[in-house]
Design an enzyme around this catalytic site. Structure first.
Site: not given
Length: 361
Positions: A158, A187, A16, A336-337, A14, A41, A251
């Site tokens: 976040c 995101s 993150v 934010n990430t 994913g 997966s 953000h």
């Protein structure tokens, strides 16, 4: 550190999870030795499992491309090859709580980006510069779980990163009422514009669950450890609106504050620029040298110019001025990430490692 610790990433395919993978490339303390994801997966190489869904702007690290993806539900198998894990799984909250505790009970520390355990009383939710003392609940959590080295620690949402550090720097002046509106990047929903083309040129005035998190999580950050649990603070009272805007990362928060001890503008700015925490004192690998900076220009901070400040781990603040209803208002910006998600998780792990909570098995 003589030998790098072995790290697993849960939910590695994913957005993150991908960010964790990129941040851990060439990390001086950690090496990714296991990647885990959903059963669909499992068995594929990481490169095959991600396929065309690589969302980062930098290339996939060569070191992980040929790692075989493990089934995240095969807890014992994943845990056997690592010293600790980062968790970014995409499951229901009940499933996340259960699987993170299952990993902890294999004596594998879990540093989680997920929200499921943020209100578990003996799980620390930490911004390392602000409340590292909350790690003191870990021995109580271990007793509950029946572990010697396994535990769960989480990072907060976040959305609060662009204003909670600012208010923390001003705590001596006793902020008592806060009104915040956050303008949040796509995101934060795990999306890019390729995934979410309807966000181009659009604004959505609703993000599920975000306003409650934005109002309540800072109070837990400012809470106290009492009798082996974290008791949240009662002030400042925060009310918040959260809005999705068409930017990829960053953000922004527009914030109004009332103080019990109203300071001068110069005092507030000085507190921001001088604010520092344990990560800076210890010189942790991911720690920004200056956590918060104040920008004098009327048109700053801006996402395009400022979101990557201190490799995305710093907070930028501007437009501080007196208000006609509240005492002051300001604008804050965080990535934010990075600071808000995977980067904040890596910094938490570094502090836990420095303090001896995370060690080689």
């Amino acid at each position: 550190m003589d030998k790098k610790l072995k790290v697993g990433v849960l939910g590695a395919t994913g957005m993150v999870g991908q960010r964790f993978i990129t941040l851990l490339e060439n990390h001086p303390w950690y090496e990714v030795t296991a990647v885990a994801a959903s059963p669909r997966s499992a068995g594929k190489t990481y490169e095959e499992a991600v396929g065309g869904r690589w969302k980062m702007t930098t290339p996939m690290p060569e070191a992980v491309k040929q790692l075989r993806v493990l089934d995240v539900n095969e807890v014992e198998r994943v845990a056997a090859g690592v010293d600790f894990v980062f968790s970014a799984v995409d499951m229901s909250k009940d499933e996340i709580r259960a699987i993170e505790e299952a990993y902890a009970k294999t004596e594998t520390p879990v540093v989680s980006n997920n929200s499921a355990h943020r209100w578990t009383p003996d799980v620390p939710m930490v911004i390392p510069e602000i409340n590292p003392e909350h790690f003191a609940v870990i021995p109580f959590q271990k007793k509950r779980l029946g572990t010697e080295r396994g535990f769960i620690a989480v990072k907060p949402n976040c959305s609060i990163q662009s204003y909670t550090p600012v208010l923390t720097a001003w705590m001596d002046f006793e902020p008592c009422e806060v009104v915040a509106t956050t303008y949040q990047a796509i995101s934060g929903a795990g999306k890019t514009f390729r995934d979410w083309p309807e966000m181009e040129g659009n604004v959505i005035p609703f993000i599920s669950g975000e306003e409650e998190k934005s109002e309540q999580e800072p109070l837990r950050i400012w809470g106290k450890v009492e009798n082996g649990v974290i008791v949240k603070a009662s002030e400042p009272v925060i009310t918040c609106q959260c809005i999705r805007i068409p930017v990829l990362n960053g953000h922004t928060a527009a914030v109004f504050v009332r103080f019990r001890k109203k300071p001068s503008k110069d005092e507030l700015i000085e507190r921001l620029n001088s604010f520092s925490g344990l990560p800076q004192k210890l010189g942790l690998p991911s720690a920004p040298k200056q956590f918060i900076r104040y920008m004098e220009e009327d048109n700053r901070p801006q996402i395009t110019l400022d979101v990557d400040y201190e490799n995305g781990m710093g907070i930028s603040v501007g437009r501080l001025r007196e208000d006609t209803v509240y005492d002051y208002k300001f604008v804050g910006l965080s990535h934010n990430t990075l600071r808000g998600a995977a980067g904040g998780g890596v910094l938490c792990a570094e502090l836990l490692t420095a303090q001896g909570y995370i060690q080689a098995k």
